[in-house]
Design a protein around this motif. Sequence first.
Motif, mmCIF file in Angstrom:
data_model
loop_
_atom_site.group_PDB
_atom_site.id
_atom_site.type_symbol
_atom_site.label_atom_id
_atom_site.label_comp_id
_atom_site.label_asym_id
_atom_site.label_seq_id
_atom_site.Cartn_x
_atom_site.Cartn_y
_atom_site.Cartn_z
ATOM 1 N N ALA A 73 0.846 -1.191 0.000
ATOM 2 C CA ALA A 73 0.000 0.000 0.000
ATOM 3 C C ALA A 73 0.883 1.244 0.000
ATOM 4 O O ALA A 73 1.987 1.232 0.538
ATOM 5 C CB ALA A 73 -0.893 -0.001 1.233
ATOM 6 N N PRO A 74 0.394 2.311 -0.627
ATOM 7 C CA PRO A 74 1.146 3.556 -0.532
ATOM 8 C C PRO A 74 1.176 4.009 0.924
ATOM 9 O O PRO A 74 0.256 3.723 1.695
ATOM 10 C CB PRO A 74 0.343 4.529 -1.392
ATOM 11 N N ASP A 75 2.240 4.707 1.278
ATOM 12 C CA ASP A 75 2.441 5.087 2.669
ATOM 13 C C ASP A 75 1.236 5.810 3.264
ATOM 14 O O ASP A 75 0.838 5.551 4.392
ATOM 15 C CB ASP A 75 3.674 5.993 2.774
ATOM 16 N N GLU A 76 0.619 6.713 2.496
ATOM 17 C CA GLU A 76 -0.457 7.519 3.072
ATOM 18 C C GLU A 76 -1.711 6.675 3.306
ATOM 19 O O GLU A 76 -2.676 7.158 3.900
ATOM 20 C CB GLU A 76 -0.785 8.734 2.190
ATOM 21 N N ALA A 77 -1.694 5.421 2.846
ATOM 22 C CA ALA A 77 -2.856 4.554 3.064
ATOM 23 C C ALA A 77 -2.654 3.569 4.207
ATOM 24 O O ALA A 77 -3.508 2.729 4.461
ATOM 25 C CB ALA A 77 -3.183 3.800 1.774
ATOM 26 N N ILE A 78 -1.541 3.644 4.896
ATOM 27 C CA ILE A 78 -1.300 2.753 6.036
ATOM 28 C C ILE A 78 -1.464 3.553 7.320
ATOM 29 O O ILE A 78 -0.653 4.416 7.632
ATOM 30 C CB ILE A 78 0.106 2.126 5.982
ATOM 31 N N THR A 79 -2.543 3.262 8.021
ATOM 32 C CA THR A 79 -2.850 4.007 9.234
ATOM 33 C C THR A 79 -2.726 3.091 10.445
ATOM 34 O O THR A 79 -3.185 1.958 10.402
ATOM 35 C CB THR A 79 -4.287 4.561 9.155
ATOM 36 N N VAL A 80 -2.113 3.583 11.491
ATOM 37 C CA VAL A 80 -2.027 2.833 12.742
ATOM 38 C C VAL A 80 -2.621 3.692 13.855
ATOM 39 O O VAL A 80 -2.321 4.883 13.964
ATOM 40 C CB VAL A 80 -0.568 2.472 13.090
ATOM 41 N N LYS A 120 -1.989 12.740 19.331
ATOM 42 C CA LYS A 120 -1.099 12.701 18.169
ATOM 43 C C LYS A 120 -0.191 11.473 18.183
ATOM 44 O O LYS A 120 0.028 10.843 17.148
ATOM 45 C CB LYS A 120 -0.250 13.986 18.198
ATOM 46 N N GLU A 121 0.325 11.139 19.341
ATOM 47 C CA GLU A 121 1.317 10.063 19.435
ATOM 48 C C GLU A 121 0.710 8.672 19.263
ATOM 49 O O GLU A 121 1.435 7.694 19.148
ATOM 50 C CB GLU A 121 2.019 10.140 20.790
ATOM 51 N N ALA A 122 -0.622 8.607 19.287
ATOM 52 C CA ALA A 122 -1.292 7.306 19.181
ATOM 53 C C ALA A 122 -1.868 7.093 17.784
ATOM 54 O O ALA A 122 -2.675 6.200 17.568
ATOM 55 C CB ALA A 122 -2.395 7.184 20.228
ATOM 56 N N TYR A 123 -1.458 7.932 16.856
ATOM 57 C CA TYR A 123 -1.978 7.839 15.494
ATOM 58 C C TYR A 123 -0.855 8.110 14.515
ATOM 59 O O TYR A 123 -0.074 9.050 14.700
ATOM 60 C CB TYR A 123 -3.103 8.865 15.293
ATOM 61 N N ALA A 124 -0.752 7.292 13.489
ATOM 62 C CA ALA A 124 0.258 7.531 12.462
ATOM 63 C C ALA A 124 -0.293 7.121 11.106
ATOM 64 O O ALA A 124 -0.982 6.107 10.991
ATOM 65 C CB ALA A 124 1.528 6.747 12.762
ATOM 66 N N ARG A 125 -0.009 7.927 10.117
ATOM 67 C CA ARG A 125 -0.336 7.545 8.738
ATOM 68 C C ARG A 125 0.991 7.492 7.993
ATOM 69 O O ARG A 125 1.755 8.434 8.031
ATOM 70 C CB ARG A 125 -1.306 8.542 8.094
ATOM 71 N N GLY A 126 1.242 6.336 7.342
ATOM 72 C CA GLY A 126 2.530 6.160 6.684
ATOM 73 C C GLY A 126 3.674 6.231 7.672
ATOM 74 O O GLY A 126 4.784 6.625 7.317
ATOM 75 N N GLY A 127 3.380 5.850 8.934
ATOM 76 C CA GLY A 127 4.434 5.849 9.944
ATOM 77 C C GLY A 127 4.730 7.227 10.518
ATOM 78 O O GLY A 127 5.620 7.381 11.346
ATOM 79 N N VAL A 128 3.961 8.243 10.106
ATOM 80 C CA VAL A 128 4.219 9.618 10.541
ATOM 81 C C VAL A 128 3.074 10.100 11.419
ATOM 82 O O VAL A 128 1.906 9.997 11.037
ATOM 83 C CB VAL A 128 4.346 10.555 9.305
ATOM 84 N N HIS A 129 3.373 10.603 12.604
ATOM 85 C CA HIS A 129 2.345 11.182 13.462
ATOM 86 C C HIS A 129 1.817 12.454 12.811
ATOM 87 O O HIS A 129 2.543 13.167 12.127
ATOM 88 C CB HIS A 129 2.920 11.477 14.851
ATOM 89 N N ARG A 130 0.555 12.749 13.037
ATOM 90 C CA ARG A 130 -0.084 13.870 12.335
ATOM 91 C C ARG A 130 -0.779 14.797 13.319
ATOM 92 O O ARG A 130 -1.291 14.369 14.344
ATOM 93 C CB ARG A 130 -1.165 13.335 11.372
ATOM 94 N N ALA A 131 -0.845 16.058 12.949
ATOM 95 C CA ALA A 131 -1.658 17.006 13.702
ATOM 96 C C ALA A 131 -3.028 17.093 13.040
ATOM 97 O O ALA A 131 -3.146 16.920 11.829
ATOM 98 C CB ALA A 131 -0.980 18.375 13.713
#
Lengths: 186, 186, 186, 186, 186, 186
Positions: A34-41, F48-59
């Motif tokens: 998946a593209p990076d922006e489509a992988i959510t954790v 913020k620290e509990a969410y990441a898209r593409g491995g990057v935390h977001r505001a």
Amino acid sequence: MPIVEAHILEGYASEEKSRLTAALTDAVRFVVPAPDEAITVMLHEYPKEAYARGGVHRAPAPALPKPDRLVLDYLAAMEARELERAEAMLGDSFVMAFPGTAPMTALAQLVDWSKSRYRFVKKSYEAVEAFNSGGAAIVYARGTLSGEWLDGAAFEGIRFIDRFEVVGGKIVRQDVWNDIAEVRAQ
Amino acid sequence: MPIVEAHILEGYASEEKSRLTAALTDAVRFVVPAPDEAITVMLHEYPKEAYARGGVHRAPAPALPKPDRLVLDYLAAMEARELERAEAMLGDSFVMAFPGTAPMTALAQLVDWSKSRYRFVKKSYEAVEAFNSGGAAIVYARGTLSGEWLDGAAFEGIRFIDRFEVVGGKIVRQDVWNDIAEVRAQ
Amino acid sequence: MPIVEAHILEGYASEEKSRLTAALTDAVRFVVPAPDEAITVMLHEYPKEAYARGGVHRAPAPALPKPDRLVLDYLAAMEARELERAEAMLGDSFVMAFPGTAPMTALAQLVDWSKSRYRFVKKSYEAVEAFNSGGAAIVYARGTLSGEWLDGAAFEGIRFIDRFEVVGGKIVRQDVWNDIAEVRAQ
Amino acid sequence: MPIVEAHILEGYASEEKSRLTAALTDAVRFVVPAPDEAITVMLHEYPKEAYARGGVHRAPAPALPKPDRLVLDYLAAMEARELERAEAMLGDSFVMAFPGTAPMTALAQLVDWSKSRYRFVKKSYEAVEAFNSGGAAIVYARGTLSGEWLDGAAFEGIRFIDRFEVVGGKIVRQDVWNDIAEVRAQ
Amino acid sequence: MPIVEAHILEGYASEEKSRLTAALTDAVRFVVPAPDEAITVMLHEYPKEAYARGGVHRAPAPALPKPDRLVLDYLAAMEARELERAEAMLGDSFVMAFPGTAPMTALAQLVDWSKSRYRFVKKSYEAVEAFNSGGAAIVYARGTLSGEWLDGAAFEGIRFIDRFEVVGGKIVRQDVWNDIAEVRAQ
Amino acid sequence: MPIVEAHILEGYASEEKSRLTAALTDAVRFVVPAPDEAITVMLHEYPKEAYARGGVHRAPAPALPKPDRLVLDYLAAMEARELERAEAMLGDSFVMAFPGTAPMTALAQLVDWSKSRYRFVKKSYEAVEAFNSGGAAIVYARGTLSGEWLDGAAFEGIRFIDRFEVVGGKIVRQDVWNDIAEVRAQ
């Protein structure tokens, strides 16, 4: 897609949660392109009273230390010949395998043996990789060696790679490969 | 705890889902020292019509091939000197680094160079490790080499480790370390 | 509210899933006075390959039998004096307590003892209640007794209550209370 | 497995959340024979503004009182003959059934009737069980009675069981069985 | 982000599920300015036996018809003066408001009134918008009118907008605005 | 049913979360005819620290302004002839279409043109409707106009409807229909 939700107990530090989201992101990338922006954790955190296993509330286990940090600390201690500090990072069953000699279990053995190889050696790291495999954290550190031969001649740029197994926050195995013999043979 | 839910599109094979659950389990183990029976992974699978990103239904991307299988196929092809088969597994930017020689980009170069080192070599694998790191799958294969020197003498039990980077199903980098020079120097 | 999601492995029968949703609904009602239409229970079912604990795929454990059905079967067998059929439903550590006699462990004991009390007895059930408590399912059956005294006189409408513990699909304990002595004393 | 997630509004006390997780755990155990460490319950709590039913934000309904605590308070008040305190715990439609007498609706009736049976009686509890069944909480208390007969002779160890129905925090029904007549007949 | 999960009963058609995912996506866009690729909607579908409200399994309510399709059918029927077909799409309390006349409740009234305005009229649609507002679906259709005045002269390009309220699959209100008077005044 | 869970980043105001739950509720009502008390919306909020898209935390992106509030502000400014204030709410590509004149792009044009129509006009609002459609928020305002004709005569009760498109917090399009010509022709 994919979207990953992890449910954990409250109490982990920001840095620990970032490590967990990063590890879960990499786990997805390992299988799904998946593209990076489509992988959510997303991490759901539960206070102790809102979580029960077998009807029993639980406290969170302290997070494991970063194994790559441990390994770099150990390598720095060895480079500085601070054997006691290095020793403290080793597990009881520690064993190490170096090129051209039998497996060793004590750091003093290694120091003795190396005296017949070079006056000193320093490591420049190109990359450190850490991941989990079953019951152990695995760390690979690679780069180049520089130092002085026994005759005082300098050397540098010799490729090396070290592999470590870390269990329960202790190093239990170190395997080393490098081009020292290759370079000396030239 | 922890419990991991991954939401994916329908269409992945059982083996691919097992790889994903295994990778997610290892991701958790990397940070949280939970006992094995407390780490649960669950996959929610959605038919295309029940999933939309940006309001658009999506088809699942085909799963990435197992990078360790690719690497073992490549190594087997090289051992058998089936260069064309091996070549097909390489990416355009492929580069390899072997002990005691400059980086090479063509398999023919490697074959030529090795003629000055041994008649043939075989690999026995002790372990293969694969994981994801950013945009690439990383595979480490390690074990021992056996074969014949140029003078026909046999050798065996020489430690080696190979590191591979796999991007988009192709090998783009191979780094090799081993104790050949060490053994020959003895 | 509240909303309950239960994650289970695929393979349970409709009736078993209905029992689970009913039990979860009652669990919520026990604590939260929400109106019925606000208590929702949803079951997520996972095929084996989409679920792993400790990295291992699991098969669903067969659902436990309905303990109230087991208890009613047992009571019917006892009423018909089919002791072998009743015996088969008892666990090894079975014990029973009846009014006015010491605890008994064998059905034959009970039959003998009852011969000094009445010619026969039949149960009419007003209600049966079953729930779980720790490691056992508990079943309460209550209603009225009818039958014949030793002198042939008929009796009826005598209140009784039986309590059962069911572990692993077997009855391990039976406690009985009733108004027989009360009625005879009048 | 199974894993249960319950979504509730914020505002419940720790003890109330523990009761809910315990009840949900028992609900699972009632149907699925999973080992205890495989039954996980997690509570998601929502602030009022993050939850809406029919587009309307809601306040959490106060948790129901523990019905077993209510019942034990009531029984203690009755034992101490504090009728007013006991009365306050009864619902309008309260009815009670005791061995050997017609159903009664007023505590004074019970006190009168008991004067012809014993001077006083005390309860020792072996176990109290509480669960929900449809619109009512059910409580069973069982154990043994001790006290003095009308002639001043002491008695003890007489088995009893009481069943209560609790609706809206009030006791609406009490059913009592015991071995008093059995013992007196001996 | 945001990610939306909707839990629905099994039984909705693909087109109905697509409408639901589209409506949920638009709901998010209404409040959060996330890029399209970051808005994910996932539908969990439950078989009847895996879902209970108030302890009762439920059948899915048939999806509401697309209100914009209903409105276009109605407008086509009116244009073709198929009054009976159009009538069938109206609710009991139907009322319509047109420029320059009092509210009407019967289609025949409208037809009579229009005879004093033009020989016939046709609608070209520029856009149709549909959304939900409380208990009703709202549909706006706008575009231009063409046709013939009473004197046989042709007209075209006259702007119009119609607003409809649809409740329970029936049109209950129509409001019409247009530039006919404006154009005739010129 | 249905139950909607939306996962968002922490940081939205209560009013913004209420708007989101309302929009999601309406989205469900648009497709599924569930009774209101069966439509539940729950918001999960992540630090913020509990969410990441593409491995990057977001505001979290700031919530979009309420488009209906913007439109009413604009209409109030226009009614008061505060052109500068109104202008500030318009996007660069703003265009407006009024009955009986060509499309205009500047508010000054509109003011000039209206001088040939009436001395002044006031709007009474019957209803304002706002929703999202693809990349724009749509607002409909409707009601009646009152004011004075050029000859000083008063008018009132003239039906109007305005449609607005709002993109990125700016009005980019206004379409107006009303019965002014109809009324003047009578």
